[in-house]
Design a protein around this motif. Structure first.
Motif, PDB file in Angstrom:
ATOM      1  N   THR A 167       0.825  -1.207   0.000  1.00  0.00           N
ATOM      2  CA  THR A 167       0.000   0.000   0.000  1.00  0.00           C
ATOM      3  C   THR A 167       0.862   1.261   0.000  1.00  0.00           C
ATOM      4  O   THR A 167       2.082   1.196   0.205  1.00  0.00           O
ATOM      5  N   VAL A 168       0.204   2.387  -0.199  1.00  0.00           N
ATOM      6  CA  VAL A 168       0.896   3.683  -0.108  1.00  0.00           C
ATOM      7  C   VAL A 168       1.492   3.833   1.282  1.00  0.00           C
ATOM      8  O   VAL A 168       2.638   4.291   1.440  1.00  0.00           O
ATOM      9  N   PRO A 190      12.917  -2.209  -1.186  1.00  0.00           N
ATOM     10  CA  PRO A 190      14.122  -1.484  -1.606  1.00  0.00           C
ATOM     11  C   PRO A 190      13.840   0.007  -1.839  1.00  0.00           C
ATOM     12  O   PRO A 190      12.768   0.363  -2.345  1.00  0.00           O
ATOM     13  N   VAL A 191      14.779   0.857  -1.458  1.00  0.00           N
ATOM     14  CA  VAL A 191      14.590   2.308  -1.512  1.00  0.00           C
ATOM     15  C   VAL A 191      14.231   2.780  -2.915  1.00  0.00           C
ATOM     16  O   VAL A 191      13.279   3.555  -3.103  1.00  0.00           O
ATOM     17  N   LEU A 197       7.567   3.526  -6.955  1.00  0.00           N
ATOM     18  CA  LEU A 197       6.165   3.187  -6.720  1.00  0.00           C
ATOM     19  C   LEU A 197       5.374   4.370  -6.158  1.00  0.00           C
ATOM     20  O   LEU A 197       4.204   4.555  -6.494  1.00  0.00           O
ATOM     21  N   LEU A 198       6.001   5.169  -5.324  1.00  0.00           N
ATOM     22  CA  LEU A 198       5.327   6.359  -4.815  1.00  0.00           C
ATOM     23  C   LEU A 198       5.054   7.352  -5.944  1.00  0.00           C
ATOM     24  O   LEU A 198       3.984   7.978  -5.991  1.00  0.00           O
ATOM     25  N   ALA A 199       6.005   7.469  -6.876  1.00  0.00           N
ATOM     26  CA  ALA A 199       5.800   8.348  -8.036  1.00  0.00           C
ATOM     27  C   ALA A 199       4.690   7.786  -8.924  1.00  0.00           C
ATOM     28  O   ALA A 199       3.858   8.541  -9.462  1.00  0.00           O
ATOM     29  N   TYR A 200       4.651   6.456  -9.081  1.00  0.00           N
ATOM     30  CA  TYR A 200       3.591   5.793  -9.856  1.00  0.00           C
ATOM     31  C   TYR A 200       2.224   6.068  -9.226  1.00  0.00           C
ATOM     32  O   TYR A 200       1.253   6.409  -9.923  1.00  0.00           O
ATOM     33  N   ILE A 206      -3.404   7.662  -6.685  1.00  0.00           N
ATOM     34  CA  ILE A 206      -3.601   6.697  -5.596  1.00  0.00           C
ATOM     35  C   ILE A 206      -2.981   7.293  -4.329  1.00  0.00           C
ATOM     36  O   ILE A 206      -1.760   7.365  -4.197  1.00  0.00           O
ATOM     37  N   VAL A 207      -3.806   7.732  -3.424  1.00  0.00           N
ATOM     38  CA  VAL A 207      -3.303   8.430  -2.237  1.00  0.00           C
ATOM     39  C   VAL A 207      -3.282   7.540  -0.990  1.00  0.00           C
ATOM     40  O   VAL A 207      -2.621   7.867  -0.003  1.00  0.00           O
TER      41      VAL A 207
END
Length: 287
Positions: A167-168, A190-191, A197-200, A206-207
């Motif tokens: 999840t976020v 992994p960093v 994924l956060l940028a995606y 998707i918040v």
């Protein structure tokens, strides 16, 4: 009140709750499990066999969601989970046989799964080059979600059945807790993958909640995830038996095993170096 009573009665029997569930499903409850075991007892099964049935169904209940829901792909996913945990082939097939009997008792033979064949254990291992080729193909096809699904299973110790827990919130914390069999395990993200994924998620609005969702915003089902990845295999020229979540997880396991092996060698080398330095101070016994 009458409808609520009907729903409770249907849940006890294990029949679908069509009023609230869009997909066919049944519930493996304690009541339905006991009714199944009693049926087997009436059919003449020994108490030893009944005990084995109970143990298998208890194991299945621990794998299921809290409400005991079983849908079309549940037993297939459970089979994959047993394989991942390296249960013996005979044990897997015994579990599947009992589970198949249970869903038939609940009136849903279509939920049954085929037995585990020995040749399934010796899957070809996905190579690093094939993995990179799958990523390159996903980029060419502009299949962004599939691109990140491939990355996740190849670079994290993430079980397919626990993918909705990515999840976020988990990305922001840097880890997530998943269930392996009956035990909880913390999985490190992994960093670089976290940042991607956060940028995606931000690009797709998707918040909160699961990262991989359908067009309607619901977490992807395991069959949808496998289908997304496998559809890419032909264009990437990778065999589907290798280019799937299990194959990607196998690549992760192989990579980590190699890294830990190298670490062991470095540890032994450092230890030998320490002993040599001490020896220059102590000299040898003969001296």
């Amino acid at each position: 009140m009458k409808n609520q009573s009907k729903i409770r009665h249907e849940r006890m029997r294990g029949t679908p709750l069509s009023e609230s569930m869009p997909d066919p499903c049944v519930f493996l409850t304690l009541e339905s499990m006991e009714a199944f075991l009693e049926r087997k007892r009436v059919m003449g099964k020994t108490e030893s066999t009944i005990k084995n049935y109970r143990a298998v169904l208890t194991l299945l209940r621990k794998y299921l969601p809290e409400d005991g829901r079983i849908i079309q792909d549940t037993l297939k996913d459970w089979k994959d989970c047993l394989i991942e945990h390296e249960y013996a082939i005979d044990t897997i097939n015994r579990c599947l046989s009992v589970a198949n009997n249970m869903v038939e008792f609940l009136g849903h033979r279509e939920f049954q799964v085929i037995q585990y064949e020995r040749k399934e254990r010796s899957r070809d291992v996905l190579t690093r080059n094939e993995y990179l080729r799958m990523l390159q193909t996903a980029r060419k096809l502009n299949a962004e979600r599939t691109y990140f699904l491939i990355k996740c299973f190849a670079n994290m110790d993430l079980p397919l059945q626990e993918s909705s827990k990515l999840t976020v919130e988990a990305l922001k914390s840097g880890n997530l807790t998943v269930l392996w069999g009956t035990k909880e395990k913390k999985v490190w993200i992994p960093v670089n993958l976290r940042q991607e994924l956060l940028a995606y998620a931000e690009r797709h609005g998707i918040v909160r909640g699961s990262i991989f969702v359908t067009k309607r915003g619901k977490p992807m089902r395991r069959s949808q995830i496998s289908g997304d990845i496998c559809r890419l295999c032909s264009a990437a020229k990778v065999a589907e038996r290798k280019g799937n979540p299990q194959g990607l997880k196998g690549l992760y396991d192989k990579t980590m095993k190699s890294i830990y092996s190298d670490m062991d060698n470095l540890i032994h080398y450092a230890y030998e170096q320490m002993l040599e330095r001490e020896q220059t101070v102590l000299y040898t016994w003969s001296e």
